[in-house]
Design an enzyme around this catalytic site. Structure first.
Site, short mmCIF file in Angstrom:
data_model
loop_
_atom_site.label_atom_id
_atom_site.label_comp_id
_atom_site.label_asym_id
_atom_site.label_seq_id
_atom_site.Cartn_x
_atom_site.Cartn_y
_atom_site.Cartn_z
N LEU A 100 0.85 -1.19 0.00
CA LEU A 100 0.00 0.00 0.00
C LEU A 100 0.89 1.24 0.00
O LEU A 100 1.98 1.22 0.58
CB LEU A 100 -0.90 0.03 1.25
CG LEU A 100 -1.93 -1.09 1.41
CD1 LEU A 100 -2.70 -0.88 2.71
CD2 LEU A 100 -2.88 -1.16 0.23
N ASP A 101 0.42 2.31 -0.63
CA ASP A 101 1.13 3.57 -0.55
C ASP A 101 1.31 3.96 0.91
O ASP A 101 0.48 3.63 1.77
CB ASP A 101 0.36 4.68 -1.27
CG ASP A 101 0.26 4.46 -2.77
OD1 ASP A 101 1.13 3.76 -3.31
OD2 ASP A 101 -0.69 4.98 -3.37
N THR A 102 2.37 4.70 1.19
CA THR A 102 2.68 5.05 2.58
C THR A 102 1.50 5.73 3.27
O THR A 102 1.19 5.44 4.43
CB THR A 102 3.91 5.97 2.61
OG1 THR A 102 5.04 5.24 2.10
CG2 THR A 102 4.22 6.42 4.03
N ARG A 200 -6.38 6.36 -6.94
CA ARG A 200 -6.09 7.79 -6.89
C ARG A 200 -6.18 8.42 -8.28
O ARG A 200 -6.80 9.48 -8.46
CB ARG A 200 -4.70 8.01 -6.30
CG ARG A 200 -4.54 7.48 -4.89
CD ARG A 200 -3.08 7.38 -4.46
NE ARG A 200 -2.43 8.69 -4.41
CZ ARG A 200 -1.14 8.86 -4.15
NH1 ARG A 200 -0.36 7.81 -3.93
NH2 ARG A 200 -0.63 10.08 -4.11
#
Length: 271
Positions: A100-102, A200
């Protein structure tokens, strides 16, 4: 790195006979593995003989990208489950089967054996894993819809692919509005393709970027939260041991749940 005495650009091609000098030897596999951090927080949502489901907080990287990096989910994981440290192809991953993105919070699957890791990775690669996200976006998003647009990497960003992009990756996102507030909509997004930044980019393409997503021109984060408002709420996948379709979920972190209650009144939808 220098080639024939000149600093080499990233991706530079070497010619036969070139002299290559490096300042430091590349890290070994053991040096790249996550350093165990037994005091780091780790929220375990599910555990069995094959895998774990973990709740990643917003702001925590999933795994280290360089040797010696600390503060990642994988560092906390291998401290409690050392068998995870050696199961992945990439030694940095520490057993996590996806990333997952940070700034994204939510559910991450990790394998406890080599066979389980291979099974999970195969399922992700084959599109056999269905992922569900909660996303808070700018504006009055449509009640529901589908975005079926291929994506391509463009440096740190990802963009919608054009006709000439030979490396385009197919990507489909289905979404529905759950609740609305002043200038924002809470959206449930589902996908089995799982490309980098997919949710996103697709929602931004509609004109509804994530709240807090500066990379894709979103508005500032909600008070009391950090980063873009995206939460990996659930995954459905074939279990590595039984092959049975299995669904695991992760609740919203307390700060994000409180922020949502304040701006859209969720979990009491107003759509």
């Amino acid at each position: 790195m220098r080639v024939d005495g000149v600093r080499a650009a990233k991706g530079a091609q070497l010619r036969a006979g070139a002299e290559v000098r490096v300042a430091h030897a590349p890290a070994t596999s053991d040096e790249q593995r996550p350093l165990p951090e037994p005091d780091a927080p780790l929220e375990i949502l599910h555990v069995d003989e094959a895998l774990l489901a973990l709740a990643k907080p917003a702001g925590m990287p999933t795994h280290p990208l360089r040797a010696g990096e600390r503060g990642t989910l994988a560092n906390a994981l291998v401290a409690r489950f050392p068998e995870c440290a050696t199961v992945a192809d990439d030694p940095r991953e520490g057993g996590v089967a996806h990333r997952l993105d940070t700034e994204t919070s939510g559910l991450v699957l990790a394998a406890r054996s080599r066979a389980a890791w291979q099974s999970l990775r195969r399922s992700f690669g084959d599109g056999a894993v269905e992922k569900e996200y909660l996303a808070l976006v700018r504006g009055d998003a449509p009640p529901h819809g589908t975005i079926d647009r291929a994506l391509v990497h463009a440096g740190k960003r990802v963009r919608v692919a054009g006709d000439r992009d030979l490396d385009a990756l197919p990507a489909r996102t289905d979404f529905e509005a759950l609740a609305r507030g002043a200038g924002v909509t809470l959206v449930r997004a589902r996908s089995s393709s799982g490309r980098m930044h997919q949710i996103r980019v697709h929602l931004a393409l509609l004109g509804h970027p994530l709240v807090g997503d500066a990379l894709y021109d979103g508005p500032p984060p909600l008070p009391g939260t950090r980063g873009h408002f995206l939460h990996a709420a659930a995954v459905t996948f074939p279990h590595p041991t039984t092959n049975a379709r299995t669904t695991l979920s992760a609740p919203l972190p307390a700060d994000r749940a409180a922020a949502l209650q304040a701006v859209v009144g969720w979990p009491h939808p107003r759509v």
